[in-house]
Design an enzyme around this catalytic site. Structure first.
Site, mmCIF file in Angstrom:
data_model
loop_
_atom_site.group_PDB
_atom_site.id
_atom_site.type_symbol
_atom_site.label_atom_id
_atom_site.label_comp_id
_atom_site.label_asym_id
_atom_site.label_seq_id
_atom_site.Cartn_x
_atom_site.Cartn_y
_atom_site.Cartn_z
ATOM 1 N N GLU A 5 1.696 -4.175 15.974
ATOM 2 C CA GLU A 5 3.142 -4.342 15.923
ATOM 3 C C GLU A 5 3.771 -3.842 17.221
ATOM 4 O OE1 GLU A 5 4.688 -5.783 13.448
ATOM 5 O OE2 GLU A 5 2.997 -5.907 12.062
ATOM 6 N N LYS B 210 -4.082 3.683 2.240
ATOM 7 C CA LYS B 210 -5.210 2.999 1.601
ATOM 8 C C LYS B 210 -6.234 3.995 1.071
ATOM 9 C CE LYS B 210 -4.500 -0.928 4.694
ATOM 10 N NZ LYS B 210 -4.986 -1.626 5.910
ATOM 11 N N GLY C 187 -4.188 -10.257 7.611
ATOM 12 C CA GLY C 187 -3.962 -11.671 7.910
ATOM 13 C C GLY C 187 -3.499 -12.429 6.688
ATOM 14 N N GLU D 190 -4.766 -5.575 -5.695
ATOM 15 C CA GLU D 190 -6.002 -5.758 -4.925
ATOM 16 C C GLU D 190 -5.717 -5.922 -3.433
ATOM 17 O OE1 GLU D 190 -9.535 -5.511 -3.946
ATOM 18 O OE2 GLU D 190 -9.431 -5.837 -6.111
ATOM 19 N N GLY E 158 -1.007 -10.279 18.453
ATOM 20 C CA GLY E 158 -0.485 -10.142 17.102
ATOM 21 C C GLY E 158 -1.277 -9.196 16.224
ATOM 22 N N LYS F 21 0.813 -1.224 0.000
ATOM 23 C CA LYS F 21 0.000 0.000 0.000
ATOM 24 C C LYS F 21 0.843 1.269 0.000
ATOM 25 C CE LYS F 21 -0.554 -1.090 4.847
ATOM 26 N NZ LYS F 21 -0.056 -2.471 4.679
ATOM 27 N N ILE G 287 -11.015 -8.180 1.260
ATOM 28 C CA ILE G 287 -12.209 -7.535 0.699
ATOM 29 C C ILE G 287 -11.896 -7.061 -0.717
ATOM 30 C CG2 ILE G 287 -13.888 -5.684 0.975
ATOM 31 C CD1 ILE G 287 -13.130 -5.554 3.925
#
Length: 431
Positions: free
Chosen positions: A189, A204, A306, A128, A186, A104, A135
């Site tokens: 960070e 984004k 994820g 994507e 998790g 990104k 999504i």
């Protein structure tokens, strides 16, 4: 059937999952495509992984993969807007390889340049996975809503921030306590600043603006506010008033009274009514809402990060490559994309939530009232919570509709007031 030959750079959670799915075969792969993994690159060659990499060519230098005649498309999953990730992406396209990335920061900064190279050479370039994980929001805007004029895109784009705000509300815990919990699980960070200060959501938002309007503001000129200063009291006060706090990336175009187009783009926490769709997106989930001319309001939600969800988006791009999909990366010719596009200050009037910590003494409230009067601001509701032990008070104010410009000027005066202990928290109320 001629096989599609893939090279993957970066074998973290996402890269390892993409490689795993390619090796074992996903739902349509065996029926429609022959896709082969012909190269990998990672920091560690010998790290234990769930895939057997022994017979896959390993490249110590990921950029050297772009010179391999055995690779058709490069999948960049390293991250970062400079350094080896940038070199790899530009080298892939310059060496006539297809390019797929989840990066990104890189797309927000160099997406237009990469798209120009891809178009000039009739190459596949897609990203994507760079926005909202699993999504398919970019595909929705670029393809599903292709005939629509889009006027507004609003999204919960960072799962870490959304998780923290959701947990603060659900378990009545302070920000710092929930942040530590998110790091243990998790979701955050060790250095969470990228997420909680709004930078991740800003990248984004820039990409979504590029697809929706062909306008990509420079991140350094974007209005960005994170969630560090949101307290449990803010969560409680807003809940009592019928709202939830959400960090939103927002971009929109409108026309003023002179029929001149205005472009607004920001990342900041907003108060959202509890009966509104975005307010019910909790935990690490992401959601994006698009206002369009023909399809109306369209909202899509799901896992925003994820290994598996993000790998799903990467693999969808690989399928598009295998299908030889004709793709303009931003849904329009790159020549029409405007980089470093200047954003306007919001001209629409909003109601605002303010929280101020003050010394509980006479005269403070009168001074505040005077500042509000001088800046043509009126108060809709007011709550005072006094702490008699340290002689301080927390003031919560909901304003009537006002311009953001006038409110910002009032806040400058409020910050200079004797008796104001800390910077006021000011949140716009979404309508």
């Amino acid at each position: 059937m001629k096989p599609i030959k893939i090279g993957i750079a970066g074998l973290g959670n996402v890269g390892e999952e993409v490689a795993y799915q390619l090796i074992k075969g996903f739902r349509v792969q065996n029926d429609q495509f022959k896709i082969e993994l012909h190269g990998i690159s990672a920091k560690s060659k010998d790290k234990k992984r769930k895939i057997d990499t022994e017979n896959i060519p390993f490249f110590d230098d990921p950029v050297s993969m772009t010179n391999s005649p055995d690779i058709d498309v490069i999948v960049e999953l390293i991250g970062g807007d400079e350094g080896v990730a940038k070199d790899l992406c530009f080298s892939a396209l310059n060496n006539k390889k297809g390019l797929i990335t989840a990066n990104k920061a890189l797309i927000a900064k160099y997406g237009k340049e990469l798209a120009e190279i891809a178009e000039d050479n009739n190459l596949f370039f897609s990203f994507e996975a760079s926005v909202a994980g699993g999504i398919p929001i970019l595909k929705l805007i670029r393809e599903g809503l292709i005939v629509n004029d889009i006027t507004k895109v609003t999204g919960i784009l960072n799962g870490t921030a959304n998780y923290i705000l959701s947990e603060m509300e659900l378990n009545e815990k302070d920000f710092d306590e929930v942040l530590v919990d998110a790091q243990k699980k998790g979701y955050a960070e060790a250095d969470p600043s990228f997420d909680i200060d709004g930078i991740d959501a800003a990248h984004k938002t820039i990409i979504l603006s590029g697809l929706a309007y062909g306008k990509m503001p420079d991140i350094n000129n974007l209005s960005i506010k994170g969630i560090r200063n949101i307290t449990l009291n803010d969560i409680k006060y807003c809940s009592e008033l019928g709202y939830k706090i959400k960090l939103l990336g927002n971009s929109e175009v409108s026309f003023n009274k002179s029929s001149k187009e205005e472009f607004f783009c920001s990342v900041e926490p907003w108060l959202i009514p509890k009966n509104y769709g975005l307010s019910n997106v909790s935990g690490v989930l992401n959601a994006v809402q698009v206002q369009s001319s023909l399809a109306g309001n369209v909202m899509i939600t799901g896992a925003g990060a994820g290994g598996e969800p993000t790998a799903s988006a990467v693999l969808a791009d690989i399928v598009d490559f295998a299908n030889r999909t004709k793709l303009l990366s931003f849904g329009r010719n790159s020549s029409k994309i405007k980089n470093n596009y200047k954003t306007n200050t919001y001209t629409e009037k909003f109601r605002f939530y303010l929280r101020l910590n003050v010394i509980d003494k006479s005269g403070v409230l009168a001074s505040l009232t005077s500042i509000f009067r001088d800046h043509e601001l009126s108060i809709e509701s007011f709550i005072q919570k006094s702490n008699h032990e340290d002689k301080t008070a927390e003031l919560v104010i909901i304003t009537h509709e006002a311009s953001k410009l006038m409110l910002d000027k009032a806040l400058l005066s409020i910050n200079k007031l004797d008796g104001v202990i800390s910077d006021p928290v000011c949140l716009s109320i979404y309508s």
